[in-house]
Scaffold this motif. Sequence first.
Motif, mmCIF file in Angstrom:
data_model
loop_
_atom_site.group_PDB
_atom_site.id
_atom_site.type_symbol
_atom_site.label_atom_id
_atom_site.label_comp_id
_atom_site.label_asym_id
_atom_site.label_seq_id
_atom_site.Cartn_x
_atom_site.Cartn_y
_atom_site.Cartn_z
ATOM 1 N N THR A 155 3.781 2.705 7.001
ATOM 2 C CA THR A 155 4.432 1.917 6.149
ATOM 3 C C THR A 155 3.914 0.615 6.135
ATOM 4 N N THR A 156 3.394 0.028 4.962
ATOM 5 C CA THR A 156 2.824 -1.408 4.836
ATOM 6 C C THR A 156 3.990 -2.224 4.639
ATOM 7 N N ILE A 157 4.223 -3.243 5.177
ATOM 8 C CA ILE A 157 5.199 -4.402 4.977
ATOM 9 C C ILE A 157 4.347 -5.557 4.739
ATOM 10 N N GLN A 158 4.983 -6.255 3.319
ATOM 11 C CA GLN A 158 4.427 -7.345 2.835
ATOM 12 C C GLN A 158 5.208 -8.514 2.699
ATOM 13 N N VAL A 159 4.851 -9.512 3.338
ATOM 14 C CA VAL A 159 5.825 -10.845 3.802
ATOM 15 C C VAL A 159 5.364 -11.936 2.524
ATOM 16 N N ASN A 160 5.985 -12.323 1.595
ATOM 17 C CA ASN A 160 5.869 -13.319 0.598
ATOM 18 C C ASN A 160 5.980 -14.591 0.969
ATOM 19 N N ARG A 161 5.320 -15.428 0.295
ATOM 20 C CA ARG A 161 5.462 -16.911 0.496
ATOM 21 C C ARG A 161 6.777 -17.359 -0.287
ATOM 22 N N ILE A 162 7.420 -18.406 0.440
ATOM 23 C CA ILE A 162 8.402 -19.093 -0.419
ATOM 24 C C ILE A 162 8.104 -19.362 -1.643
ATOM 25 N N GLY A 163 8.967 -18.887 -2.708
ATOM 26 C CA GLY A 163 9.011 -19.465 -4.172
ATOM 27 C C GLY A 163 8.195 -18.328 -4.983
ATOM 28 N N GLU A 164 7.665 -17.166 -4.385
ATOM 29 C CA GLU A 164 6.996 -15.801 -4.905
ATOM 30 C C GLU A 164 8.285 -15.043 -5.351
#
Length: 321
Positions: A196-205
Motif C-alpha cells: 500500500t502506497t501512502i501519500q502525505v500532501n503539503r499543507i494547502g493541497e
Amino acid sequence: MAVTMFVRSLLMLILLTVENAGSAVSPVVTFNPDLNKIFTGQSLQMTCDVDSTVQGDVNYNWFKDDNWIHSEKTFSIESALSSDSGNYQCQTSASDRSDSTRLEVYDALFSLPTITQSPQLVTEGDRLTLTCHTRLSAHRQNTVLQFAFYQEGQNIQEFSSANTYEIPFAKLSDSRNYTCDVQTSNHRIKKTSTTTTIQVNRIGERELFNKSETEVTSKPGTSHVTTAVAVTSLVLVLFLIVIALIFLYWTKRIPLPGNNQPASKVEFKEPKDETENIYMDLDTNTGKWQIFSQKPHKEAVKDLMAAPPMEISAPLNVIKQ
C-alpha cells in the motif's frame, strides 16, 4: 503324559512369539503437531513409528491414496495445500503397510491481509493510522494472531497483538510503501499483505486534491448532464442580456411618462435672398413688439436670434411693407 504337556506348552510359546513378533513390526503413522485437520500454509511432519525391537537397517516408504510419495522415516509438509488432503500410509522393509490415516487441509486459517489508512487524505501534521485487516476461518475463531508492519521492506513495528500502526504527526518523508505480516502465535502460518502506497500532501493541497477526487469519482453520465445545464444557463443569460439592451435602447428613444425631457431647440434657417421674410422688432417709443414683412434682412434675423427671450406684454400689430 508329561511329554505331551511339554510339547503343547512349547507350541503355545512358539505361536505367542510369532504373534508378538508380527505385531511389533507393524508401523504406525503419527502427526506432529498432533492434528489431522490443518489449514493451507501450515506445516506438518508425519513419522513412521515401528517397534523398538526391530534391529538392523530398515527401509521406509510412504503412500498417499495408494500412490508412493516418499522413502524416509519422516515425511514433511512445509506449507500445506488443499491438494495435500488424503489417506497416508507407511511401510518398512520388515512389515506390511500401516493402517490408513486421514489428513484434511482446509482453504485458509485466515485470509490474505490488507492495509487501510485513516484518514484517506493525509496532510502534513495529521495523525495517520494504518490497520492490518484479516479474517479468521469459521473453524478456528479462537486462533491468536500477531501483526507486524514494514516501510519499504524495513520493519517499523515488531510482531504483537496490535493490528494498527500510528504516525502521530505525518511528514512528507512518510510518503512510502507499506506492508504488514500476519502470523499465528506458534509462527507456523505467516502471510504478507499486498503493498500500500501512502501519500502525505503539503499543507494547502487538500482543497485541490478534493476537487480532483470529486471530478474523478463522478458517476458515469454526470459530466454530460452538467454540461447540458451549463449550456442552457449560458443561453438563458445571453437572452436576458439582449432583452435588457433592447429595453435600454428604446427607453432612450421614447420618453417615458413623468420624465422631464429637455426643451426642444428652435432651429432657424437662414432665409434665402429671393424669399419674403416676416420678422419682429421692438418699437422703442411704445415698448411693443411689431411684426414686419419685407425682403430678407440677414442682420436683423441674426440680432433677433441672439437676443434673450422677452415676454410679450402688448398685442402685436402686423404692418405690411
